[in-house]
Design a protein around this motif. Structure first.
Motif, PDB file in Angstrom:
ATOM      1  N   ALA A  54       0.827  -1.286   0.037  1.00  0.00           N
ATOM      2  CA  ALA A  54       0.041   0.117  -0.143  1.00  0.00           C
ATOM      3  C   ALA A  54       1.136   1.146  -0.126  1.00  0.00           C
ATOM      4  O   ALA A  54       0.546   2.274  -0.559  1.00  0.00           O
ATOM      5  CB  ALA A  54      -0.943  -0.091   1.147  1.00  0.00           C
ATOM      6  N   MET A  55       2.036   1.176   0.671  1.00  0.00           N
ATOM      7  CA  MET A  55       2.587   2.351   0.648  1.00  0.00           C
ATOM      8  C   MET A  55       3.650   2.343  -0.600  1.00  0.00           C
ATOM      9  O   MET A  55       4.670   3.307  -0.389  1.00  0.00           O
ATOM     10  CB  MET A  55       3.823   2.349   2.085  1.00  0.00           C
ATOM     11  N   GLY A  56       3.785   1.498  -1.493  1.00  0.00           N
ATOM     12  CA  GLY A  56       4.561   1.440  -2.627  1.00  0.00           C
ATOM     13  C   GLY A  56       6.007   1.013  -2.162  1.00  0.00           C
ATOM     14  O   GLY A  56       6.989   1.383  -2.710  1.00  0.00           O
ATOM     15  N   LEU A  57       6.083   0.186  -1.219  1.00  0.00           N
ATOM     16  CA  LEU A  57       7.464  -0.129  -0.734  1.00  0.00           C
ATOM     17  C   LEU A  57       7.581  -1.764  -0.925  1.00  0.00           C
ATOM     18  O   LEU A  57       8.577  -2.296  -0.459  1.00  0.00           O
ATOM     19  CB  LEU A  57       7.598   0.003   0.992  1.00  0.00           C
ATOM     20  N   SER A  65      -1.338  -7.331  -7.500  1.00  0.00           N
ATOM     21  CA  SER A  65      -2.732  -6.937  -8.346  1.00  0.00           C
ATOM     22  C   SER A  65      -3.735  -6.756  -7.368  1.00  0.00           C
ATOM     23  O   SER A  65      -3.973  -7.516  -6.265  1.00  0.00           O
ATOM     24  CB  SER A  65      -2.740  -8.538  -9.216  1.00  0.00           C
ATOM     25  N   GLY A  66      -4.526  -6.345  -7.991  1.00  0.00           N
ATOM     26  CA  GLY A  66      -5.929  -5.682  -7.093  1.00  0.00           C
ATOM     27  C   GLY A  66      -5.946  -4.166  -7.047  1.00  0.00           C
ATOM     28  O   GLY A  66      -5.301  -3.459  -7.662  1.00  0.00           O
ATOM     29  N   ILE A  67      -6.611  -3.706  -5.954  1.00  0.00           N
ATOM     30  CA  ILE A  67      -6.931  -2.380  -5.827  1.00  0.00           C
ATOM     31  C   ILE A  67      -6.668  -1.763  -4.355  1.00  0.00           C
ATOM     32  O   ILE A  67      -7.289  -2.638  -3.531  1.00  0.00           O
ATOM     33  CB  ILE A  67      -8.337  -1.985  -6.216  1.00  0.00           C
ATOM     34  N   ILE A  68      -5.995  -0.857  -4.146  1.00  0.00           N
ATOM     35  CA  ILE A  68      -5.919  -0.190  -2.860  1.00  0.00           C
ATOM     36  C   ILE A  68      -6.325   1.361  -2.935  1.00  0.00           C
ATOM     37  O   ILE A  68      -5.695   2.023  -3.514  1.00  0.00           O
ATOM     38  CB  ILE A  68      -4.450  -0.257  -2.245  1.00  0.00           C
ATOM     39  N   GLU A  77      -2.047   2.122  -8.933  1.00  0.00           N
ATOM     40  CA  GLU A  77      -1.823   2.765 -10.305  1.00  0.00           C
ATOM     41  C   GLU A  77      -1.123   4.059 -10.411  1.00  0.00           C
ATOM     42  O   GLU A  77      -1.001   4.489 -11.436  1.00  0.00           O
ATOM     43  CB  GLU A  77      -3.229   2.756 -10.889  1.00  0.00           C
ATOM     44  N   MET A  78      -0.697   4.584  -9.258  1.00  0.00           N
ATOM     45  CA  MET A  78      -0.078   6.020  -9.224  1.00  0.00           C
ATOM     46  C   MET A  78       1.140   5.779  -9.654  1.00  0.00           C
ATOM     47  O   MET A  78       2.000   5.057  -9.501  1.00  0.00           O
ATOM     48  CB  MET A  78      -0.191   6.317  -7.727  1.00  0.00           C
ATOM     49  N   LYS A  79       1.658   6.986 -10.491  1.00  0.00           N
ATOM     50  CA  LYS A  79       3.209   7.271 -10.509  1.00  0.00           C
ATOM     51  C   LYS A  79       3.678   7.481  -9.221  1.00  0.00           C
ATOM     52  O   LYS A  79       3.243   8.064  -8.343  1.00  0.00           O
ATOM     53  CB  LYS A  79       3.180   8.271 -11.624  1.00  0.00           C
ATOM     54  N   ARG A  80       5.073   7.395  -9.176  1.00  0.00           N
ATOM     55  CA  ARG A  80       5.822   7.766  -8.156  1.00  0.00           C
ATOM     56  C   ARG A  80       5.600   8.946  -7.467  1.00  0.00           C
ATOM     57  O   ARG A  80       5.550   9.328  -6.416  1.00  0.00           O
ATOM     58  CB  ARG A  80       7.176   7.393  -8.268  1.00  0.00           C
TER      59      ARG A  80
END
Lengths: 322, 327
Positions: A54-57, A65-68, A77-80
């Motif tokens: 979730a934290m992109g770590l 895969s999936g949605i948070i 799906e967010m960019k960095r």
């Protein structure tokens, strides 16, 4: 009403030399504002990986895969760049070991100021005032002096307070606390848990508490999700989970956790050990350790089903024991 | 006293810490253990609790002579161990074994399980043939719940709980009279923790072993111990039987420790009144004057900063070091 923070069908897979490992297996969770969700499980149950994702770590060899969703936007799906605007600002994390989570060569005041400057563009004087106020809020004595100190000069309890101050400084919507008190002494643990309770009511943030200590859960959580081998096996209201337990694994955890108010001669331990995530048993992942195992448990994987309003359990049978 | 297995009298352990600058080496002494006394009867379990840095592990190490005693006396079965020569040590050491906190780190990664478990035999049972040794190793493995078919594996092939079982097998193979367990379950998961505690209790009953059980977790200590000793900054705060300590904690520190333990039961946990300690434990290098606990104590008065409290006996087997306890 859209949920504040929602995980839908999240799976996390790691590619390793020993083959692929399913660390998190199609889990769904959600938290509302001002609520505390406790994630309980043993090591390797995937509880930390879920929220690191979730934290992109997520580590380089991991795929998710999936949605948070946070406030309706999907974190996965967010960019960095977009993610960096949210991390530390709307969603913050408190780690288990404050010594390794803080930068050793920066004064703690500086480290927190970095967060403020990045997210709010605060000036030097303003941020000093905000940090001082926050240090007072989390009960750090002599805030002026402590801000000028390096992490190694602080005790474990104070370091964890600095971590909490850093997580709270932008008043986030969601705070993820990954075993925040495991590295601390009991007397300090009690102080930190009290602080988290106050924070929860005061700023109305949602707290996700990852822990293996059912005592800590009993004190603070509104809802509980129990994880085993990468899946949620039971979730629901805290009183439901403790007094109306449905899943044999949760039951086992409860009966083998020691308590000051009961004296038993022989602990009812769960036999065996947690499964190796790259060779999970067929059917229900808990079946080799379950004391109520039947033939179907070895063939079919149980689905998470509603047992009562807002009480889910993944077991083929209805064990309303207790 | 003839009946006691172990008599510890006024044991003090000092360490030196460097506190100098670029040009001068200065050393500060600090007492990790300060005049600690207790006794241990055969097949009894004494729980040793306290926060990190209170000297729990130093005490364990001092008993087995892994650190030097500054002063004090350790008597094993009526014989003064502190004075014994190195060649006499083996008799004592054979009967005292240790189980450590980190299960994987306490096993040599380059030795197989059979080599690890039979190492005590190599030292103390040299007369045995290798076949006999292997038989004993297999027995010990079965006793602690490991399959003896795993005898040729290496530690990394085992999980944490199994490694701790290997450590326990190594400790019991000589049939010792005392096992010192230094936080044996704190690195393990809850479900595995329960298994290891059950195992230790079971072994103690079967082989009449005395346990010195060191832990920071009072609920574990309550479950396994007959008597409990509470340490703070190297001093004994309170020592009592399990029932006395948990139903009638007398020292303010014991009370605070007990109230800080979370109870896994939402209703009683939320109704409970906490009386939390303020702040962290002070540095053991510069302990407070007088009573070491006074900086965090609610009841501290003038006398606490001037005079160190002596241990008072408030009833048989129940000693407390506090000025404000009447007896």
């Amino acid at each position: 009403m859209s949920r504040l923070f929602e995980i839908k069908n999240l799976s996390v897979i790691f590619d390793t030399a020993d083959g692929t490992i399913r660390a998190v297996n199609n889990i769904s969770l959600n938290v509302n504002q001002g609520e505390c969700l406790a994630i309980v499980g043993e090591s390797g149950s995937g509880k930390s990986q879920t929220f690191l994702t979730a934290m992109g770590l997520l580590a380089d060899n991991g795929r998710s895969s999936g949605i948070i969703n946070l406030n309706g936007s999907n974190l996965l799906e967010m960019k960095r760049k977009e993610l960096n605007k949210l991390r530390g600002n709307r969603i913050a994390m408190i780690f288990q070991d404050p010594m390794t989570a803080l930068t050793p060569h920066m004064k703690v005041g500086e480290q927190i100021r970095e967060v403020l400057v990045h997210h709010q563009g605060a000036g030097k004087k303003d941020s000093y005032k905000i940090i001082k106020k926050m240090f007072e809020r989390v009960n750090i004595p002599e805030p002026d002096k402590r801000m000028q100190m390096y992490p190694h000069e602080l005790s474990g309890g104070l370091r964890q307070r600095v971590m909490i101050a850093m997580a709270l400084i932008c008043k986030p919507d969601v705070i993820i606390a990954d075993e925040p008190t495991t590295a601390l002494d009991v007397t300090v643990q009690a102080q930190i848990m009290d602080l988290l309770k106050e924070v929860k009511t005061e700023i109305g943030a949602a707290i996700i508490l990852i822990t293996h200590d059912l005592g800590v859960v009993a004190g603070i959580a509104d809802r509980v999700a129990v994880m085993y081998a990468g899946s949620v096996v039971e979730s629901g209201d805290v009183f439901e989970i403790f007094y109306n337990t449905k899943h044999p694994y949760t039951l086992g955890l409860l009966s083998c956790s020691l308590s000051l108010d009961k004296k038993i001669d022989f602990l009812e331990a769960i036999k065996g050990q947690p499964p190796n995530p790259n060779k999970l048993p067929n059917g229900c992942a808990f079946n080799p350790r379950c004391n109520k195992v039947k033939a179907i448990c070895k063939e079919k994987e149980p689905k998470l089903k509603f047992r009562q309003q807002s009480h889910l359990s993944a077991c083929h049978f209805e064990f309303g024991v207790k | 006293m003839k009946d006691n297995l172990l008599d510890i009298e006024n044991v003090t352990v000092k360490y030196k810490v460097k506190n100098g600058n670029l040009f001068f080496n200065r050393y500060n002494d600090f007492k990790a253990i300060d005049r600690v006394s207790f006794t241990l009867a055969p097949s009894e379990t004494l729980g040793l609790v306290g926060e990190s840095g209170c000297g729990k592990s130093s005490l364990a190490r001092a008993i087995v002579k892994l650190v030097r005693l500054e002063s004090g006396k350790v008597t094993w079965l009526g014989k003064d161990w502190t004075l014994s020569q190195k060649n006499e040590d083996s008799q004592f050491k054979e009967n005292i074994q240790l189980v450590f906190q980190d299960p994987l780190a306490s096993l040599n990664p380059r030795m197989t399980v059979s080599e690890i478990i039979s190492e005590p035999l190599e030292n103390y049972r040299r007369e045995l043939t290798s076949l006999q040794k292997k038989e004993l190793v297999k027995q010990a493995m079965e006793t602690v719940g490991l399959s003896s078919s795993m005898i040729n594996r290496y530690p990394h092939e085992f999980s944490g709980g199994q490694c701790q079982r290997i450590g326990i097998a190594r400790a019991i193979i000589l049939k010792p009279k005392l096992i010192i367990c230094d936080e044996p379950v704190s690195a393990l998961d809850v479900s595995i923790q329960a298994q290891v505690i059950n195992l230790l209790k079971d072994l103690q009953r079967r082989f009449n072993i005395a346990l010195l059980f060191i832990s920071h977790d009072l609920s574990v200590v309550k479950h396994i111990s007959d008597r409990v000793m509470v340490l703070y900054l190297g001093r004994v705060m309170e020592i009592a039987s399990v029932n006395d300590l948990f139903s009638n904690p007398t020292h303010p520190y014991s009370k605070a420790l007990l109230s800080a333990i979370p109870i896994p039961d939402p209703i009683s946990e939320r109704q409970r009144k906490r009386d939390n300690l303020v702040g962290d434990a002070p540095s053991p290098i510069f302990p407070p004057s007088g009573c070491v606990f006074r900086t965090r104590c609610r009841n501290s008065t003038n006398i606490c900063s001037i005079k160190e409290p002596e241990e008072k006996k408030i009833k048989l087997g129940h000693r407390v070091a506090c000025h404000h306890v009447s007896y």
